[in-house]
Scaffold this motif. Structure first.
Motif, PDB file in Angstrom:
ATOM      1  N   ASP A 173      29.930  29.418  18.961  1.00 16.48           N
ATOM      2  CA  ASP A 173      29.687  28.084  18.402  1.00 16.48           C
ATOM      3  C   ASP A 173      28.296  27.581  18.763  1.00 16.48           C
ATOM      4  OD1 ASP A 173      32.150  27.999  17.182  1.00 16.48           O
ATOM      5  OD2 ASP A 173      33.094  26.833  18.781  1.00 16.48           O
ATOM      6  N   GLU A 174      27.888  27.812  19.993  1.00 15.69           N
ATOM      7  CA  GLU A 174      26.554  27.365  20.423  1.00 15.69           C
ATOM      8  C   GLU A 174      25.457  28.110  19.665  1.00 15.69           C
ATOM      9  OE1 GLU A 174      25.434  24.835  22.397  1.00 15.69           O
ATOM     10  OE2 GLU A 174      27.532  24.246  22.250  1.00 15.69           O
ATOM     11  N   GLU A 175      25.612  29.422  19.508  1.00 13.42           N
ATOM     12  CA  GLU A 175      24.625  30.204  18.756  1.00 13.42           C
ATOM     13  C   GLU A 175      24.588  29.750  17.297  1.00 13.42           C
ATOM     14  OE1 GLU A 175      24.762  34.456  21.147  1.00 13.42           O
ATOM     15  OE2 GLU A 175      26.329  34.016  19.667  1.00 13.42           O
ATOM     16  N   ARG A 176      25.759  29.469  16.747  1.00 14.04           N
ATOM     17  CA  ARG A 176      25.836  29.003  15.354  1.00 14.04           C
ATOM     18  C   ARG A 176      25.090  27.681  15.183  1.00 14.04           C
ATOM     19  NH1 ARG A 176      28.590  30.898  11.486  1.00 14.04           N
ATOM     20  NH2 ARG A 176      29.943  32.098  12.851  1.00 14.04           N
ATOM     21  N   LYS A 177      25.225  26.781  16.132  1.00 15.15           N
ATOM     22  CA  LYS A 177      24.502  25.499  16.071  1.00 15.15           C
ATOM     23  C   LYS A 177      22.994  25.722  16.068  1.00 15.15           C
ATOM     24  CE  LYS A 177      27.988  22.675  18.382  1.00 15.15           C
ATOM     25  NZ  LYS A 177      28.308  21.901  19.583  1.00 15.15           N
ATOM     26  N   VAL A 178      22.542  26.638  16.922  1.00 17.37           N
ATOM     27  CA  VAL A 178      21.104  26.927  17.011  1.00 17.37           C
ATOM     28  C   VAL A 178      20.601  27.522  15.699  1.00 17.37           C
ATOM     29  CG1 VAL A 178      19.356  28.361  18.144  1.00 17.37           C
ATOM     30  CG2 VAL A 178      21.080  27.174  19.518  1.00 17.37           C
ATOM     31  N   VAL A 179      21.333  28.486  15.160  1.00 16.52           N
ATOM     32  CA  VAL A 179      20.918  29.132  13.916  1.00 16.52           C
ATOM     33  C   VAL A 179      20.943  28.136  12.757  1.00 16.52           C
ATOM     34  CG1 VAL A 179      21.434  30.971  12.268  1.00 16.52           C
ATOM     35  CG2 VAL A 179      21.623  31.418  14.716  1.00 16.52           C
ATOM     36  N   LEU A 180      21.948  27.273  12.713  1.00 19.63           N
ATOM     37  CA  LEU A 180      21.996  26.244  11.669  1.00 19.63           C
ATOM     38  C   LEU A 180      20.799  25.308  11.755  1.00 19.63           C
ATOM     39  CD1 LEU A 180      25.791  25.357  11.584  1.00 19.63           C
ATOM     40  CD2 LEU A 180      24.434  26.294   9.702  1.00 19.63           C
ATOM     41  N   PHE A 222      18.360  34.085   9.054  1.00 19.43           N
ATOM     42  CA  PHE A 222      19.253  33.039   9.539  1.00 19.43           C
ATOM     43  C   PHE A 222      20.596  33.084   8.804  1.00 19.43           C
ATOM     44  CE2 PHE A 222      15.164  30.520  10.502  1.00 19.43           C
ATOM     45  CZ  PHE A 222      15.004  31.195  11.705  1.00 19.43           C
ATOM     46  N   ARG A 223      20.567  33.309   7.504  1.00 15.23           N
ATOM     47  CA  ARG A 223      21.808  33.378   6.732  1.00 15.23           C
ATOM     48  C   ARG A 223      22.632  34.598   7.136  1.00 15.23           C
ATOM     49  NH1 ARG A 223      18.388  31.466   1.799  1.00 15.23           N
ATOM     50  NH2 ARG A 223      18.785  29.227   1.920  1.00 15.23           N
ATOM     51  N   LYS A 224      21.957  35.704   7.399  1.00  7.09           N
ATOM     52  CA  LYS A 224      22.648  36.912   7.841  1.00  7.09           C
ATOM     53  C   LYS A 224      23.316  36.678   9.203  1.00  7.09           C
ATOM     54  CE  LYS A 224      21.879  41.785   8.859  1.00  7.09           C
ATOM     55  NZ  LYS A 224      20.909  42.860   8.939  1.00  7.09           N
ATOM     56  N   LYS A 225      22.596  36.029  10.103  1.00  9.20           N
ATOM     57  CA  LYS A 225      23.161  35.743  11.429  1.00  9.20           C
ATOM     58  C   LYS A 225      24.378  34.832  11.327  1.00  9.20           C
ATOM     59  CE  LYS A 225      19.386  36.588  14.587  1.00  9.20           C
ATOM     60  NZ  LYS A 225      20.051  37.590  15.400  1.00  9.20           N
ATOM     61  N   LEU A 226      24.341  33.870  10.420  1.00 11.17           N
ATOM     62  CA  LEU A 226      25.477  32.963  10.256  1.00 11.17           C
ATOM     63  C   LEU A 226      26.733  33.698   9.763  1.00 11.17           C
ATOM     64  CD1 LEU A 226      23.786  29.802   8.736  1.00 11.17           C
ATOM     65  CD2 LEU A 226      24.833  30.024  11.002  1.00 11.17           C
ATOM     66  N   ALA A 227      26.552  34.817   9.098  1.00  7.81           N
ATOM     67  CA  ALA A 227      27.685  35.592   8.594  1.00  7.81           C
ATOM     68  C   ALA A 227      28.311  36.463   9.687  1.00  7.81           C
ATOM     69  CB  ALA A 227      27.227  36.471   7.438  1.00  7.81           C
ATOM     70  N   ASP A 228      27.682  36.554  10.837  1.00  8.36           N
ATOM     71  CA  ASP A 228      28.178  37.376  11.942  1.00  8.36           C
ATOM     72  C   ASP A 228      29.411  36.722  12.570  1.00  8.36           C
ATOM     73  OD1 ASP A 228      28.643  38.894  14.205  1.00  8.36           O
ATOM     74  OD2 ASP A 228      26.615  38.682  15.010  1.00  8.36           O
ATOM     75  N   PRO A 229      30.559  37.398  12.528  1.00  9.73           N
ATOM     76  CA  PRO A 229      31.771  36.801  13.081  1.00  9.73           C
ATOM     77  C   PRO A 229      31.761  36.698  14.614  1.00  9.73           C
ATOM     78  CG  PRO A 229      32.213  39.029  12.315  1.00  9.73           C
ATOM     79  CD  PRO A 229      30.806  38.693  11.916  1.00  9.73           C
TER      80      PRO A 229
END
Length: 54
Positions: A24-31, A13-20
């Protein structure tokens, strides 16, 4: 084994959050997934503490 899966989920999850390229929607899901996984860790620590003999 559960601890390994938990640690790998957190790392993923932390690695995915670092993906530029993350939207925004994907970031919300991963968070949300990261928060849920971290909450599981806190809950399991409380459960483990309850089992310790006095």
């Amino acid at each position: 084994m559960e601890r390994f899966i938990h640690d790998e989920n957190l790392a993923l999850f932390r690695k995915k959050l670092a993906d530029p390229q993350l939207t925004d929607e994907e970031r919300k899901v991963v968070l949300k997934l990261l928060a849920d996984e971290e909450a599981r860790q806190i809950a399991s620590q409380g459960t483990a503490d309850d089992r310790k003999p006095d």
